[in-house]
Design a protein around this motif. Sequence first.
Motif, PDB file in Angstrom:
ATOM      1  N   THR A  25       0.844  -1.140   0.064  1.00 38.23           N
ATOM      2  CA  THR A  25       0.030  -0.096   0.043  1.00 38.23           C
ATOM      3  C   THR A  25       0.723   1.318   0.011  1.00 38.23           C
ATOM      4  O   THR A  25       0.517   2.168  -0.896  1.00 38.23           O
ATOM      5  CB  THR A  25      -0.893  -0.077   1.272  1.00 38.23           C
ATOM      6  N   ALA A  26       2.047   1.314   0.816  1.00 37.78           N
ATOM      7  CA  ALA A  26       2.944   2.339   1.013  1.00 37.78           C
ATOM      8  C   ALA A  26       3.614   2.714  -0.508  1.00 37.78           C
ATOM      9  O   ALA A  26       3.736   3.832  -0.952  1.00 37.78           O
ATOM     10  CB  ALA A  26       3.897   2.345   1.965  1.00 37.78           C
ATOM     11  N   LEU A  27       3.968   1.550  -1.095  1.00 34.41           N
ATOM     12  CA  LEU A  27       4.408   1.792  -2.524  1.00 34.41           C
ATOM     13  C   LEU A  27       3.477   2.194  -3.441  1.00 34.41           C
ATOM     14  O   LEU A  27       3.878   3.253  -4.301  1.00 34.41           O
ATOM     15  CB  LEU A  27       5.069   0.234  -3.018  1.00 34.41           C
ATOM     16  N   ALA A  28       2.137   1.724  -3.579  1.00 35.16           N
ATOM     17  CA  ALA A  28       0.977   2.228  -4.332  1.00 35.16           C
ATOM     18  C   ALA A  28       0.823   3.538  -3.896  1.00 35.16           C
ATOM     19  O   ALA A  28       0.764   4.195  -5.007  1.00 35.16           O
ATOM     20  CB  ALA A  28       0.198   1.256  -4.339  1.00 35.16           C
ATOM     21  N   TYR A  29       0.667   3.838  -2.770  1.00 38.53           N
ATOM     22  CA  TYR A  29       0.492   5.487  -2.384  1.00 38.53           C
ATOM     23  C   TYR A  29       1.287   6.250  -2.985  1.00 38.53           C
ATOM     24  O   TYR A  29       1.024   7.589  -3.562  1.00 38.53           O
ATOM     25  CB  TYR A  29       0.213   5.310  -1.013  1.00 38.53           C
ATOM     26  N   ALA A  30       2.842   5.876  -3.241  1.00 39.64           N
ATOM     27  CA  ALA A  30       3.851   6.734  -3.211  1.00 39.64           C
ATOM     28  C   ALA A  30       3.834   6.769  -4.877  1.00 39.64           C
ATOM     29  O   ALA A  30       4.069   7.879  -5.309  1.00 39.64           O
ATOM     30  CB  ALA A  30       5.226   6.231  -2.683  1.00 39.64           C
ATOM     31  N   LEU A  31       3.823   5.493  -5.491  1.00 37.79           N
ATOM     32  CA  LEU A  31       4.035   5.414  -7.098  1.00 37.79           C
ATOM     33  C   LEU A  31       3.030   5.714  -7.777  1.00 37.79           C
ATOM     34  O   LEU A  31       3.179   6.236  -9.075  1.00 37.79           O
ATOM     35  CB  LEU A  31       4.687   4.069  -7.371  1.00 37.79           C
ATOM     36  N   VAL A  32       1.634   5.356  -7.480  1.00 37.68           N
ATOM     37  CA  VAL A  32       0.525   5.575  -8.661  1.00 37.68           C
ATOM     38  C   VAL A  32       0.319   6.955  -9.122  1.00 37.68           C
ATOM     39  O   VAL A  32       0.230   7.287 -10.126  1.00 37.68           O
ATOM     40  CB  VAL A  32      -0.687   5.050  -7.871  1.00 37.68           C
ATOM     41  N   PRO A  33       0.265   7.954  -8.004  1.00 37.87           N
ATOM     42  CA  PRO A  33       0.293   9.342  -8.447  1.00 37.87           C
ATOM     43  C   PRO A  33       1.340   9.860  -9.540  1.00 37.87           C
ATOM     44  O   PRO A  33       0.897  10.410 -10.567  1.00 37.87           O
ATOM     45  CB  PRO A  33       0.065  10.239  -7.293  1.00 37.87           C
ATOM     46  N   THR A  34       2.523   9.453  -9.063  1.00 35.73           N
ATOM     47  CA  THR A  34       3.718   9.585 -10.067  1.00 35.73           C
ATOM     48  C   THR A  34       3.674   9.325 -11.309  1.00 35.73           C
ATOM     49  O   THR A  34       3.681   9.757 -12.256  1.00 35.73           O
ATOM     50  CB  THR A  34       5.095   9.268  -9.385  1.00 35.73           C
ATOM     51  N   LEU A  35       3.064   7.763 -11.484  1.00 38.11           N
ATOM     52  CA  LEU A  35       2.910   7.313 -12.695  1.00 38.11           C
ATOM     53  C   LEU A  35       1.845   7.755 -13.580  1.00 38.11           C
ATOM     54  O   LEU A  35       1.977   7.849 -14.721  1.00 38.11           O
ATOM     55  CB  LEU A  35       3.029   5.809 -12.673  1.00 38.11           C
ATOM     56  N   GLU A  36       0.929   8.301 -12.837  1.00 35.90           N
ATOM     57  CA  GLU A  36      -0.212   8.829 -13.522  1.00 35.90           C
ATOM     58  C   GLU A  36      -0.033  10.058 -14.184  1.00 35.90           C
ATOM     59  O   GLU A  36      -0.248  10.339 -15.194  1.00 35.90           O
ATOM     60  CB  GLU A  36      -1.401   8.887 -12.406  1.00 35.90           C
ATOM     61  N   SER A  49     -10.069   4.518 -12.165  1.00 38.19           N
ATOM     62  CA  SER A  49     -10.335   3.237 -11.565  1.00 38.19           C
ATOM     63  C   SER A  49     -10.825   3.519 -10.255  1.00 38.19           C
ATOM     64  O   SER A  49     -10.159   4.334  -9.393  1.00 38.19           O
ATOM     65  CB  SER A  49      -9.122   2.285 -11.569  1.00 38.19           C
ATOM     66  N   ALA A  50     -11.859   3.061  -9.698  1.00 36.15           N
ATOM     67  CA  ALA A  50     -12.229   3.193  -8.315  1.00 36.15           C
ATOM     68  C   ALA A  50     -11.454   2.742  -7.257  1.00 36.15           C
ATOM     69  O   ALA A  50     -11.043   3.704  -6.329  1.00 36.15           O
ATOM     70  CB  ALA A  50     -13.402   2.240  -8.200  1.00 36.15           C
ATOM     71  N   VAL A  51     -10.530   1.918  -7.558  1.00 36.24           N
ATOM     72  CA  VAL A  51      -9.298   1.552  -6.512  1.00 36.24           C
ATOM     73  C   VAL A  51      -8.255   2.357  -6.642  1.00 36.24           C
ATOM     74  O   VAL A  51      -7.874   2.999  -5.566  1.00 36.24           O
ATOM     75  CB  VAL A  51      -8.880   0.128  -6.674  1.00 36.24           C
ATOM     76  N   ARG A  52      -7.932   3.085  -7.733  1.00 29.02           N
ATOM     77  CA  ARG A  52      -6.894   3.971  -7.840  1.00 29.02           C
ATOM     78  C   ARG A  52      -7.345   5.522  -7.232  1.00 29.02           C
ATOM     79  O   ARG A  52      -6.402   6.042  -6.445  1.00 29.02           O
ATOM     80  CB  ARG A  52      -6.635   4.005  -9.247  1.00 29.02           C
ATOM     81  N   ASP A  53      -8.537   5.651  -7.574  1.00 22.48           N
ATOM     82  CA  ASP A  53      -9.286   6.869  -6.885  1.00 22.48           C
ATOM     83  C   ASP A  53      -9.096   6.843  -5.263  1.00 22.48           C
ATOM     84  O   ASP A  53      -8.905   7.865  -4.828  1.00 22.48           O
ATOM     85  CB  ASP A  53     -10.539   7.204  -7.631  1.00 22.48           C
ATOM     86  N   SER A  54      -9.594   5.805  -4.811  1.00 18.05           N
ATOM     87  CA  SER A  54      -9.527   5.583  -3.579  1.00 18.05           C
ATOM     88  C   SER A  54      -8.385   5.514  -2.999  1.00 18.05           C
ATOM     89  O   SER A  54      -8.113   5.929  -1.839  1.00 18.05           O
ATOM     90  CB  SER A  54     -10.388   4.366  -3.042  1.00 18.05           C
ATOM     91  N   LEU A  55      -7.387   4.996  -3.570  1.00 13.54           N
ATOM     92  CA  LEU A  55      -6.010   4.997  -3.219  1.00 13.54           C
ATOM     93  C   LEU A  55      -5.352   6.415  -3.117  1.00 13.54           C
ATOM     94  O   LEU A  55      -4.596   6.810  -2.052  1.00 13.54           O
ATOM     95  CB  LEU A  55      -4.994   3.956  -3.925  1.00 13.54           C
ATOM     96  N   VAL A  56      -5.568   7.053  -4.047  1.00 10.95           N
ATOM     97  CA  VAL A  56      -4.966   8.476  -4.171  1.00 10.95           C
ATOM     98  C   VAL A  56      -5.645   9.512  -2.916  1.00 10.95           C
ATOM     99  O   VAL A  56      -5.056  10.143  -2.426  1.00 10.95           O
ATOM    100  CB  VAL A  56      -5.062   9.013  -5.392  1.00 10.95           C
ATOM    101  N   ASN A  57      -6.926   9.126  -2.872  1.00 13.65           N
ATOM    102  CA  ASN A  57      -7.899  10.021  -2.015  1.00 13.65           C
ATOM    103  C   ASN A  57      -7.705   9.684  -0.463  1.00 13.65           C
ATOM    104  O   ASN A  57      -7.617  10.422   0.388  1.00 13.65           O
ATOM    105  CB  ASN A  57      -9.340  10.131  -2.327  1.00 13.65           C
TER     106      ASN A  57
END
Length: 106
Positions: A25-36, A49-57
Amino acid sequence: MSTPSEPRNPFYLLLLLVSLLFVITALAYALVPTLEGMAYDAGHDVEHSAVRDSLVNDGWLWLLIEVAAIVVLGLASMGYDRLRSLQKERSQATIPPSKPEEPTSP
């Protein structure tokens, strides 16, 4: 001959799984917005994606809940180990036989 092993602490496996989930989760929280952002800057359309939006928010809340679970499972694991060691000490403790008094010579 093999000695009988103690049963495994069930909290260790749960602690390991929750810790692994925390790292993911920590890696995804840090990397997903950067990759987007990189994909957006490169001109690619990013599907929502609902999961990605929830992760970012709400990713900070996910991490906070996972840290709380790690603390609770860590304390439960240590408490369970302590309880087992106390029970083991208690079962091994025996009262030593008393020495008979030696008769005194006249």
